[in-house]
Design a protein around this motif. Structure first.
Motif, PDB file in Angstrom:
ATOM      1  N   LYS A 258       0.828  -1.203   0.000  1.00 32.55           N
ATOM      2  CA  LYS A 258       0.000   0.000   0.000  1.00 32.55           C
ATOM      3  C   LYS A 258       0.867   1.259   0.000  1.00 32.55           C
ATOM      4  O   LYS A 258       0.550   2.244  -0.658  1.00 32.55           O
ATOM      5  N   VAL A 259       1.961   1.216   0.751  1.00 36.96           N
ATOM      6  CA  VAL A 259       2.868   2.370   0.768  1.00 36.96           C
ATOM      7  C   VAL A 259       3.468   2.579  -0.618  1.00 36.96           C
ATOM      8  O   VAL A 259       3.657   3.708  -1.061  1.00 36.96           O
ATOM      9  N   ALA A 260       3.727   1.471  -1.326  1.00 33.84           N
ATOM     10  CA  ALA A 260       4.346   1.548  -2.651  1.00 33.84           C
ATOM     11  C   ALA A 260       3.446   2.217  -3.679  1.00 33.84           C
ATOM     12  O   ALA A 260       3.925   2.606  -4.749  1.00 33.84           O
ATOM     13  N   THR A 261       2.169   2.385  -3.375  1.00 35.77           N
ATOM     14  CA  THR A 261       1.276   3.043  -4.326  1.00 35.77           C
ATOM     15  C   THR A 261       1.667   4.495  -4.578  1.00 35.77           C
ATOM     16  O   THR A 261       1.248   5.082  -5.582  1.00 35.77           O
ATOM     17  N   SER A 262       2.470   5.074  -3.702  1.00 32.37           N
ATOM     18  CA  SER A 262       2.933   6.444  -3.941  1.00 32.37           C
ATOM     19  C   SER A 262       3.747   6.521  -5.225  1.00 32.37           C
ATOM     20  O   SER A 262       3.816   7.568  -5.870  1.00 32.37           O
ATOM     21  N   ILE A 300       6.464  -4.953 -11.311  1.00 34.71           N
ATOM     22  CA  ILE A 300       7.607  -5.151 -10.413  1.00 34.71           C
ATOM     23  C   ILE A 300       7.148  -5.204  -8.965  1.00 34.71           C
ATOM     24  O   ILE A 300       7.605  -6.031  -8.165  1.00 34.71           O
ATOM     25  N   ASN A 301       6.229  -4.333  -8.590  1.00 37.89           N
ATOM     26  CA  ASN A 301       5.782  -4.232  -7.197  1.00 37.89           C
ATOM     27  C   ASN A 301       4.748  -5.272  -6.803  1.00 37.89           C
ATOM     28  O   ASN A 301       4.350  -5.326  -5.639  1.00 37.89           O
ATOM     29  N   THR A 302       4.284  -6.100  -7.734  1.00 38.42           N
ATOM     30  CA  THR A 302       3.261  -7.077  -7.379  1.00 38.42           C
ATOM     31  C   THR A 302       3.863  -8.426  -7.025  1.00 38.42           C
ATOM     32  O   THR A 302       3.166  -9.423  -6.955  1.00 38.42           O
TER      33      THR A 302
END
Length: 321
Positions: A258-262, A300-302
């Motif tokens: 969730k933080v990576a959504t930035s 990449i983030n998933t």
């Protein structure tokens, strides 16, 4: 500084509103720093600008630590590592981004920097031998395509020194990526405020030395225009202190994904603000490049486990003494 005090001391049961405010901070504030840096660098030398921002922010964090009773004790090794991290993240990693903003649009810079997870992944493969998962390989390929679409535009490469600015931003991303790997293993102060304060203050001193060596002209804040004064206050208080505190707080109370959504929101905020306030052009190709690039970052983030964010969280989460 009411927000910062609440972020550090309130329990999770009281944090629903703070979580929302923290996400607003990392979405909107960090996305807005590109605009503020662009406004300020039109009038101030870039390294002076970054030096003032980080040295003052570092001093303010030290004052906050004293107010909150957080000891500022640090070993020589921790100080050296803080200086190295400060150089990688802030003195070089941010200072030269500010310099590059003299030649590229703020929204464009934000989009290029959105490829940061791609650079980190590749460095982890090169330096640590980490296997790149299938989804991440797809993300890297898509991300490279997005970067190509972004930087190959005639409207971009035809601007004076724009290619130099793009190349410098890339090296700044490499610096940030290597810094992320460095801090995951380095002996640094365990308290987030103390660690960040030393990184910001020492980076500010490095930038000051560099600024003076290349002959930048320093001026007092009283000589700055009102927009630049407001931009600097925003960068020091909100961009350097509040947003970093919010980021660290979120790493502690919500999932790293969730933080990576930035990563996806910051470039959009920067693009819109640059278009609205600075009349920066949003081309069709830029829009397509943004979609492609952010799709690559999404792949990449998933991964099931975000190694970098997990390591970053364990290193920087505030300790409850």
């Amino acid at each position: 500084m009411w927000f910062i005090g609440k972020v550090v001391f309130m329990s999770k049961s009281q944090n629903a509103l703070l979580i929302v405010l923290a996400f607003v901070a990392i979405y909107v504030i960090w996305g807005s720093t590109y605009l503020m840096n662009k406004i300020a660098v039109h009038e101030l030398p870039p390294f002076m600008l970054a030096s003032v921002r980080f040295s003052v922010a570092g001093l303010l964090i030290f004052v906050l630590c004293k107010i909150m009773g957080i000891p500022l004790n640090i070993t020589k090794k921790q100080l050296l590592n803080s200086m190295i991290a400060g150089f990688l993240f802030l003195a070089f990693g941010n200072g030269f981004v500010v310099w590059a903003l003299k030649y590229v649009d703020s929204g464009f810079a934000a989009l290029e920097i959105a490829a940061q997870p791609l650079v980190i992944l590749l460095l982890m493969r090169i330096l640590e031998g980490k296997k790149i998962q299938t989804m991440s390989v797809v993300g890297v390929i898509i991300g490279i395509l997005g970067i190509y679409l972004l930087v190959s535009q005639n409207q971009v490469i035809s601007q004076e020194n724009s290619v130099l600015g793009m190349v410098m931003i890339f090296f700044c991303m490499v610096s940030w990526a290597y810094g992320s790997l460095f801090v995951a293993k380095a002996d640094l102060p365990k308290n987030y405020f103390v660690n960040t304060g030393f990184q910001m203050f020492t980076a500010g001193i490095m930038l000051m030395v560099g600024s003076l060596l290349i002959g930048e002209t320093w001026t007092l804040p009283t000589a700055w225009s009102s927009p630049v004064q407001y931009a600097m206050l925003f960068l020091i208080i909100l961009g350097s202190i509040v947003a970093f505190t919010a980021f660290n707080y979120l790493l502690k109370v919500v999932s790293p994904e969730k933080v990576a959504t930035s990563t996806y929101v910051n470039p959009i905020i920067a693009l819109l603000l640059g278009w609205f306030f600075l009349d920066e052009q949003i081309t069709t190709q830029s829009t397509i490049a943004a979609i492609v690039l952010l799709t690559g970052v999404y792949f990449i983030n998933t991964r099931k486990k975000l190694v970098l964010f997990s390591r970053f969280s364990s290193r920087y989460s505030p300790k409850e003494d």
